[in-house]
Motif scaffolding. Structure first.
Motif, mmCIF file in Angstrom:
data_model
loop_
_atom_site.group_PDB
_atom_site.id
_atom_site.type_symbol
_atom_site.label_atom_id
_atom_site.label_comp_id
_atom_site.label_asym_id
_atom_site.label_seq_id
_atom_site.Cartn_x
_atom_site.Cartn_y
_atom_site.Cartn_z
ATOM 1 N N THR A 58 0.824 -1.213 0.000
ATOM 2 C CA THR A 58 0.000 0.000 0.000
ATOM 3 C C THR A 58 0.859 1.264 0.000
ATOM 4 O O THR A 58 0.681 2.139 -0.846
ATOM 5 N N LYS A 59 1.810 1.338 0.894
ATOM 6 C CA LYS A 59 2.606 2.562 1.013
ATOM 7 C C LYS A 59 3.424 2.857 -0.242
ATOM 8 O O LYS A 59 3.535 4.016 -0.665
ATOM 9 N N THR A 60 3.994 1.846 -0.845
ATOM 10 C CA THR A 60 4.889 2.039 -2.002
ATOM 11 C C THR A 60 4.305 1.484 -3.295
ATOM 12 O O THR A 60 4.207 2.185 -4.293
ATOM 13 N N ALA A 61 3.916 0.226 -3.282
ATOM 14 C CA ALA A 61 3.515 -0.433 -4.530
ATOM 15 C C ALA A 61 2.229 0.142 -5.106
ATOM 16 O O ALA A 61 2.063 0.190 -6.326
ATOM 17 N N ALA A 62 1.318 0.602 -4.259
ATOM 18 C CA ALA A 62 0.006 1.060 -4.747
ATOM 19 C C ALA A 62 0.138 2.210 -5.740
ATOM 20 O O ALA A 62 -0.595 2.268 -6.739
ATOM 21 N N GLY A 64 6.516 -3.063 -7.592
ATOM 22 C CA GLY A 64 6.345 -2.153 -6.456
ATOM 23 C C GLY A 64 6.873 -2.726 -5.160
ATOM 24 O O GLY A 64 7.542 -2.036 -4.383
ATOM 25 N N LEU A 65 6.588 -4.002 -4.924
ATOM 26 C CA LEU A 65 7.093 -4.645 -3.707
ATOM 27 C C LEU A 65 8.606 -4.798 -3.777
ATOM 28 O O LEU A 65 9.320 -4.555 -2.785
ATOM 29 N N ALA A 66 9.116 -5.162 -4.947
ATOM 30 C CA ALA A 66 10.569 -5.288 -5.123
ATOM 31 C C ALA A 66 11.259 -3.949 -4.901
ATOM 32 O O ALA A 66 12.331 -3.876 -4.280
ATOM 33 N N PHE A 67 10.651 -2.882 -5.400
ATOM 34 C CA PHE A 67 11.212 -1.539 -5.257
ATOM 35 C C PHE A 67 11.393 -1.178 -3.780
ATOM 36 O O PHE A 67 12.437 -0.659 -3.373
ATOM 37 N N GLN A 68 10.371 -1.472 -2.956
ATOM 38 C CA GLN A 68 10.460 -1.135 -1.540
ATOM 39 C C GLN A 68 11.459 -2.026 -0.812
ATOM 40 O O GLN A 68 12.192 -1.556 0.064
ATOM 41 N N ILE A 69 11.513 -3.293 -1.170
ATOM 42 C CA ILE A 69 12.500 -4.179 -0.531
ATOM 43 C C ILE A 69 13.915 -3.715 -0.862
ATOM 44 O O ILE A 69 14.799 -3.721 0.006
ATOM 45 N N ALA A 70 14.126 -3.293 -2.117
ATOM 46 C CA ALA A 70 15.444 -2.764 -2.491
ATOM 47 C C ALA A 70 15.788 -1.542 -1.647
ATOM 48 O O ALA A 70 16.939 -1.384 -1.203
#
Length: 298
Positions: A183-187, A218-224
């Motif tokens: 939600t915070k990043t991927a959305a 989006g999820l990968a971006f935040q994990i990175a």
């Protein structure tokens, strides 16, 4: 070719980034200066690039997507201004420069964020007014704006911010951590891609494939980003690193460890690329972008 496309998209965004700000009375000129300060501070421009790319991918005209690309960057920038405030993450640096509230004060930073949010919706609604006599194009624009509204609001980015704040200094489950990141990043990344696809007239099959790509990206971006907060430098990140641990934030490295987080990053990147495999070379831009973003967290 993908690298050139990235440069072309980014140059187009930089060229027009201030074009859709409303005229502001000189008596309130500090508001404009504060908004402009954060908008022109640089950044990767990932979200507007993805919107432009998705629109072209679906067969749309690049110039017609520019107001929506700038609108989503206005929203992203407003979220960063507010995220940096003392009441939230209390950051002093953003993109290598003092954060907005350090330069203009907390109150003006809050108002600049508010102004950018409303400017985004004004940019999109003004564009819609141009197409009242073209029902098909108007519907595409309404659908695109709706994607951006959903991704940035209380079922998307804002909801994720709430969950992130409430999870600080608490034990966080894997399910909750995924919810925060999705939600915070991927959305907003999903919103950018779906909005672009809607503008371009994507069919349901293409929209579904792009959505799967966007969710994984989006999820990968935040994990990175989580990984880089542990192993990255201040110069690379444009802000202080190691702050997630100091603030006891819920992150992938904190919950799963660094190596497991890197493995998850590569798994998600592979999923994103696989989602567009049937489009072959036509999806080259999206494949290269996913690979480039994953390299940051290796």
């Amino acid at each position: 070719m993908p690298q050139q496309m990235q440069r072309d998209y980014k140059e187009l965004i930089e060229e027009h980034i201030l074009d859709f700000l409303p005229d502001i009375d000189h008596k309130s000129i500090t508001l404009y200066e504060s908004m402009k300060y954060s908008l022109t501070a640089g950044g990767k421009r990932i979200r507007p690039m993805l919107l432009l790319a998705a629109s072209e991918f679906a067969g749309g005209k690049l110039a017609e997507a520019v107001p929506y690309a700038c609108a989503i960057e206005y929203i992203h920038t407003y979220s960063l201004i507010h995220d940096d405030l003392p009441a939230m993450d209390d950051d002093q640096l953003r993109r290598g420069r003092p954060t907005n509230h350090i330069v203009y004060g907390d109150a003006m930073a809050i108002l600049a964020g508010d102004g950018l949010q409303s400017a985004a919706f004004e940019a999109m609604s003004k564009d819609m007014f141009l197409y009242f006599d073209n029902g098909d194009k108007l519907k595409k624009r309404i659908r695109a704006a709706n994607e951006i509204v959903k991704g940035s609001g209380c079922r998307g980015m804002v909801a994720g911010q709430v969950a992130d704040i409430e999870s600080e200094d608490r034990a966080c489950s894997g399910e909750m951590l995924d919810y925060i990141h999705l939600t915070k990043t991927a959305a907003l990344i999903v919103a950018a891609i779906r909005a672009g696809a809607q503008l371009g007239g994507a069919d349901e099959e293409m929209l579904s494939s792009l959505t799967i790509y966007a969710e994984n990206l989006g999820l990968a971006f935040q994990i990175a980003d989580d990984i880089l907060d542990v192993i990255g430098s201040e110069e690379e990140m444009g802000k202080k690193t190691g702050m997630d641990m100091v603030k006891k934030k819920s992150t992938y490295p904190a919950l799963y460890g660094l190596e497991a987080s890197k493995k998850k990053l590569m798994e998600l990147t592979g999923n994103a690329i696989e989602a567009l495999a049937s489009y072959y070379d036509n999806a080259e831009f999206f494949v290269k972008l996913a690979e480039d973003l994953a390299v940051r967290g290796k």
